[in-house]
Design a protein around this motif. Structure first.
Motif, PDB file in Angstrom:
ATOM      1  N   LEU A 100      65.820  24.623  -1.765  1.00 32.18           N
ATOM      2  CA  LEU A 100      65.324  25.996  -1.767  1.00 32.18           C
ATOM      3  C   LEU A 100      66.522  26.934  -1.810  1.00 32.18           C
ATOM      4  CD1 LEU A 100      62.636  25.715   1.063  1.00 32.18           C
ATOM      5  CD2 LEU A 100      62.361  25.300  -1.382  1.00 32.18           C
ATOM      6  N   PRO A 101      66.856  27.491  -2.979  1.00 32.48           N
ATOM      7  CA  PRO A 101      67.990  28.411  -3.070  1.00 32.48           C
ATOM      8  C   PRO A 101      67.761  29.650  -2.210  1.00 32.48           C
ATOM      9  CG  PRO A 101      67.377  27.622  -5.241  1.00 32.48           C
ATOM     10  CD  PRO A 101      66.289  27.198  -4.299  1.00 32.48           C
ATOM     11  N   ALA A 102      68.852  30.197  -1.677  1.00 32.42           N
ATOM     12  CA  ALA A 102      68.777  31.389  -0.829  1.00 32.42           C
ATOM     13  C   ALA A 102      68.180  32.559  -1.587  1.00 32.42           C
ATOM     14  CB  ALA A 102      70.161  31.745  -0.303  1.00 32.42           C
ATOM     15  N   ARG A 103      67.490  33.417  -0.841  1.00 34.00           N
ATOM     16  CA  ARG A 103      66.882  34.617  -1.401  1.00 34.00           C
ATOM     17  C   ARG A 103      67.359  35.827  -0.619  1.00 34.00           C
ATOM     18  NH1 ARG A 103      60.675  33.606  -3.070  1.00 34.00           N
ATOM     19  NH2 ARG A 103      60.965  31.681  -4.265  1.00 34.00           N
TER      20      ARG A 103
ATOM     21  N   HIS B 161      72.309  23.245   2.128  1.00 33.83           N
ATOM     22  CA  HIS B 161      73.212  23.248   0.977  1.00 33.83           C
ATOM     23  C   HIS B 161      74.120  24.453   1.128  1.00 33.83           C
ATOM     24  CE1 HIS B 161      74.383  22.649  -3.304  1.00 33.83           C
ATOM     25  NE2 HIS B 161      74.577  23.960  -3.246  1.00 33.83           N
ATOM     26  N   LEU B 162      75.435  24.207   1.191  1.00 33.75           N
ATOM     27  CA  LEU B 162      76.389  25.271   1.469  1.00 33.75           C
ATOM     28  C   LEU B 162      77.481  25.276   0.403  1.00 33.75           C
ATOM     29  CD1 LEU B 162      76.783  24.618   5.297  1.00 33.75           C
ATOM     30  CD2 LEU B 162      75.453  26.453   4.229  1.00 33.75           C
ATOM     31  N   GLU B 163      77.734  26.440  -0.172  1.00 25.18           N
ATOM     32  CA  GLU B 163      78.823  26.601  -1.126  1.00 25.18           C
ATOM     33  C   GLU B 163      79.806  27.589  -0.535  1.00 25.18           C
ATOM     34  OE1 GLU B 163      77.473  27.288  -5.109  1.00 25.18           O
ATOM     35  OE2 GLU B 163      76.139  25.530  -5.073  1.00 25.18           O
ATOM     36  N   MET B 164      80.939  27.072  -0.080  1.00 26.20           N
ATOM     37  CA  MET B 164      81.913  27.886   0.643  1.00 26.20           C
ATOM     38  C   MET B 164      83.283  27.243   0.543  1.00 26.20           C
ATOM     39  SD  MET B 164      80.631  26.853   4.523  1.00 26.20           S
ATOM     40  CE  MET B 164      79.314  28.030   4.419  1.00 26.20           C
ATOM     41  N   ALA B 165      84.281  27.915   1.083  1.00 22.96           N
ATOM     42  CA  ALA B 165      85.646  27.404   1.041  1.00 22.96           C
ATOM     43  C   ALA B 165      85.762  26.130   1.870  1.00 22.96           C
ATOM     44  CB  ALA B 165      86.611  28.461   1.566  1.00 22.96           C
ATOM     45  N   LYS B 166      86.791  25.368   1.563  1.00 22.32           N
ATOM     46  CA  LYS B 166      86.963  24.050   2.162  1.00 22.32           C
ATOM     47  C   LYS B 166      86.964  24.091   3.687  1.00 22.32           C
ATOM     48  CE  LYS B 166      90.373  20.292   2.396  1.00 22.32           C
ATOM     49  NZ  LYS B 166      91.690  19.823   1.887  1.00 22.32           N
TER      50      LYS B 166
ATOM     51  N   GLY C  59      72.198  27.941   1.774  1.00 23.04           N
ATOM     52  CA  GLY C  59      72.858  29.193   2.101  1.00 23.04           C
ATOM     53  C   GLY C  59      72.663  29.760   3.481  1.00 23.04           C
ATOM     54  N   ASP C  60      71.772  29.199   4.309  1.00 26.13           N
ATOM     55  CA  ASP C  60      71.515  29.817   5.617  1.00 26.13           C
ATOM     56  C   ASP C  60      71.183  28.732   6.636  1.00 26.13           C
ATOM     57  OD1 ASP C  60      70.385  31.269   7.848  1.00 26.13           O
ATOM     58  OD2 ASP C  60      70.172  32.987   6.510  1.00 26.13           O
ATOM     59  N   THR C  61      72.152  28.403   7.479  1.00 27.78           N
ATOM     60  CA  THR C  61      71.952  27.348   8.464  1.00 27.78           C
ATOM     61  C   THR C  61      70.930  27.750   9.523  1.00 27.78           C
ATOM     62  OG1 THR C  61      73.833  28.175   9.761  1.00 27.78           O
ATOM     63  CG2 THR C  61      74.274  26.432   8.150  1.00 27.78           C
ATOM     64  N   ARG C  62      70.861  29.047   9.842  1.00 28.41           N
ATOM     65  CA  ARG C  62      69.903  29.486  10.864  1.00 28.41           C
ATOM     66  C   ARG C  62      68.472  29.281  10.396  1.00 28.41           C
ATOM     67  NH1 ARG C  62      72.030  35.450  11.908  1.00 28.41           N
ATOM     68  NH2 ARG C  62      72.036  35.302   9.633  1.00 28.41           N
ATOM     69  N   ILE C  63      68.207  29.671   9.148  1.00 27.51           N
ATOM     70  CA  ILE C  63      66.863  29.478   8.621  1.00 27.51           C
ATOM     71  C   ILE C  63      66.552  27.995   8.492  1.00 27.51           C
ATOM     72  CG2 ILE C  63      65.422  29.764   6.569  1.00 27.51           C
ATOM     73  CD1 ILE C  63      66.616  32.538   6.251  1.00 27.51           C
ATOM     74  N   ALA C  64      67.527  27.210   8.059  1.00 23.62           N
ATOM     75  CA  ALA C  64      67.310  25.762   7.950  1.00 23.62           C
ATOM     76  C   ALA C  64      66.880  25.188   9.292  1.00 23.62           C
ATOM     77  CB  ALA C  64      68.576  25.079   7.458  1.00 23.62           C
ATOM     78  N   GLY C  65      67.526  25.626  10.363  1.00 21.38           N
ATOM     79  CA  GLY C  65      67.166  25.150  11.690  1.00 21.38           C
ATOM     80  C   GLY C  65      65.803  25.644  12.130  1.00 21.38           C
ATOM     81  N   ARG C  66      65.528  26.901  11.875  1.00 24.03           N
ATOM     82  CA  ARG C  66      64.258  27.488  12.331  1.00 24.03           C
ATOM     83  C   ARG C  66      63.049  26.842  11.670  1.00 24.03           C
ATOM     84  NH1 ARG C  66      66.313  33.552  11.196  1.00 24.03           N
ATOM     85  NH2 ARG C  66      67.784  33.787  12.938  1.00 24.03           N
ATOM     86  N   VAL C  67      63.171  26.504  10.398  1.00 27.37           N
ATOM     87  CA  VAL C  67      62.016  25.965   9.672  1.00 27.37           C
ATOM     88  C   VAL C  67      61.970  24.442   9.704  1.00 27.37           C
ATOM     89  CG1 VAL C  67      61.971  27.987   8.167  1.00 27.37           C
ATOM     90  CG2 VAL C  67      63.145  25.908   7.394  1.00 27.37           C
TER      91      VAL C  67
ATOM     92  N   MET D 218      71.414  17.033  10.191  1.00 27.49           N
ATOM     93  CA  MET D 218      70.866  17.398   8.893  1.00 27.49           C
ATOM     94  C   MET D 218      71.740  16.830   7.782  1.00 27.49           C
ATOM     95  SD  MET D 218      69.970  21.448   9.024  1.00 27.49           S
ATOM     96  CE  MET D 218      68.722  22.134  10.110  1.00 27.49           C
ATOM     97  N   ILE D 219      71.132  16.711   6.623  1.00 19.99           N
ATOM     98  CA  ILE D 219      71.916  16.501   5.406  1.00 19.99           C
ATOM     99  C   ILE D 219      72.752  17.747   5.178  1.00 19.99           C
ATOM    100  CG2 ILE D 219      71.769  16.207   2.894  1.00 19.99           C
ATOM    101  CD1 ILE D 219      68.905  15.025   3.434  1.00 19.99           C
ATOM    102  N   VAL D 220      74.027  17.578   4.842  1.00 23.21           N
ATOM    103  CA  VAL D 220      74.885  18.716   4.521  1.00 23.21           C
ATOM    104  C   VAL D 220      75.475  18.483   3.131  1.00 23.21           C
ATOM    105  CG1 VAL D 220      76.850  20.141   5.184  1.00 23.21           C
ATOM    106  CG2 VAL D 220      75.458  19.039   6.955  1.00 23.21           C
ATOM    107  N   GLY D 221      74.984  19.241   2.159  1.00 22.73           N
ATOM    108  CA  GLY D 221      75.463  19.108   0.797  1.00 22.73           C
ATOM    109  C   GLY D 221      76.220  20.338   0.358  1.00 22.73           C
ATOM    110  N   THR D 222      76.954  20.185  -0.721  1.00 20.93           N
ATOM    111  CA  THR D 222      77.733  21.315  -1.227  1.00 20.93           C
ATOM    112  C   THR D 222      77.776  21.289  -2.745  1.00 20.93           C
ATOM    113  OG1 THR D 222      79.808  22.547  -0.944  1.00 20.93           O
ATOM    114  CG2 THR D 222      79.997  20.166  -1.247  1.00 20.93           C
ATOM    115  N   GLY D 223      78.297  22.361  -3.312  1.00 22.08           N
ATOM    116  CA  GLY D 223      78.452  22.495  -4.751  1.00 22.08           C
ATOM    117  C   GLY D 223      79.388  23.644  -5.049  1.00 22.08           C
ATOM    118  N   GLY D 224      79.337  24.114  -6.269  1.00 20.72           N
ATOM    119  CA  GLY D 224      80.172  25.245  -6.663  1.00 20.72           C
ATOM    120  C   GLY D 224      81.472  24.862  -7.321  1.00 20.72           C
TER     121      GLY D 224
END
Length: 218
Positions: free
Chosen positions: A43-46, A88-93, A74-82, A107-113
């Motif tokens: 579910l991509p962030a909105r 899925h996180l795209e951020m610096a190393k 994109g949002d760990t808080r929402i992932a936890g709440r729901v 949780m599964i922790v995936g990345t891309g970008g």
């Protein structure tokens, strides 16, 4: 997963489209799940935290009840709440490393970008659960992007961390992704586009993969 015994080959990952509310998307997700094996749904962030959570909560529940792992981007808080299965996180190393250390195991922790081999290897050093090659919403052509295919083939040959490669807007694009040795092929518009039949698309994708995808470990 929609099958108790997942197939030993490249599997489907679905990406929720933008612009739909849960009421309209939920039934289409159920149709897709009825079409056969689906490993996970991203579910991509909105825009808007409250709106994203309102969308994600029922969709995560629908996916999980269908045996599909639900991954919130994109949002760990929402992932936890729901109660999502992954993030899925795209951020610096350095930021990604901290997120992996904090969330992996729960949780599964995936990345891309990553758009180059060097970028992918840098992110891979954090040991995410998967690497995604492609950009959400950019499956606008029938075939997969050549760069994503090349990165997926290189990664699958050299790195043990599973990879997901974005397919194209045509269901038949799963064949080219599977040929790279990627663990997963992601589809969005091919399954959930305006003219798509979600159940038929998933059935067709799995039939192509059953017929053409290399078997792992062989």
């Amino acid at each position: 997963m929609t099958d108790r015994t997942p197939p030993n080959r490249c599997r489907l990952v679905l990406i929720a489209p933008s612009g739909e509310d849960a009421e309209s998307f939920g039934p289409r997700l159920l149709e897709a799940a009825a079409g056969g094996d689906v490993a996970s749904l991203i579910l991509p962030a909105r825009a808007g935290e409250a709106a994203f959570q309102d969308f994600a909560a029922p969709i995560v529940r629908i996916a999980q009840e269908a045996g599909i792992a639900a991954i919130v981007a994109g949002d760990t808080r929402i992932a936890g709440r729901v109660g999502a299965d992954g993030i899925h996180l795209e951020m610096a190393k350095d930021e990604l490393r901290q997120a992996v250390e904090r969330w992996q195991g729960r949780m599964i922790v995936g990345t891309g970008g990553a758009t180059t081999r060097d970028d992918a290897l840098e992110l891979g050093e954090t040991q995410p659960d998967y690497m995604f090659f492609g950009r959400f919403g950019f499956d606008t052509k029938p075939e997969p992007h050549r760069r994503n295919l090349a990165l997926g083939a290189w990664w699958a040959e050299l790195v043990e961390i599973p990879c997901i490669v974005l397919g194209g807007s045509d269901v038949s694009s799963v064949e080219a992704v599977a040929a790279t040795g990627a663990d997963f092929v992601a589809l969005s518009s091919a399954v959930f586009g305006p003219d798509a039949d979600p159940r038929a698309a998933v059935e067709q994708a799995n039939a192509i993969l059953d017929r053409t995808a290399p078997r792992f470990g062989n």
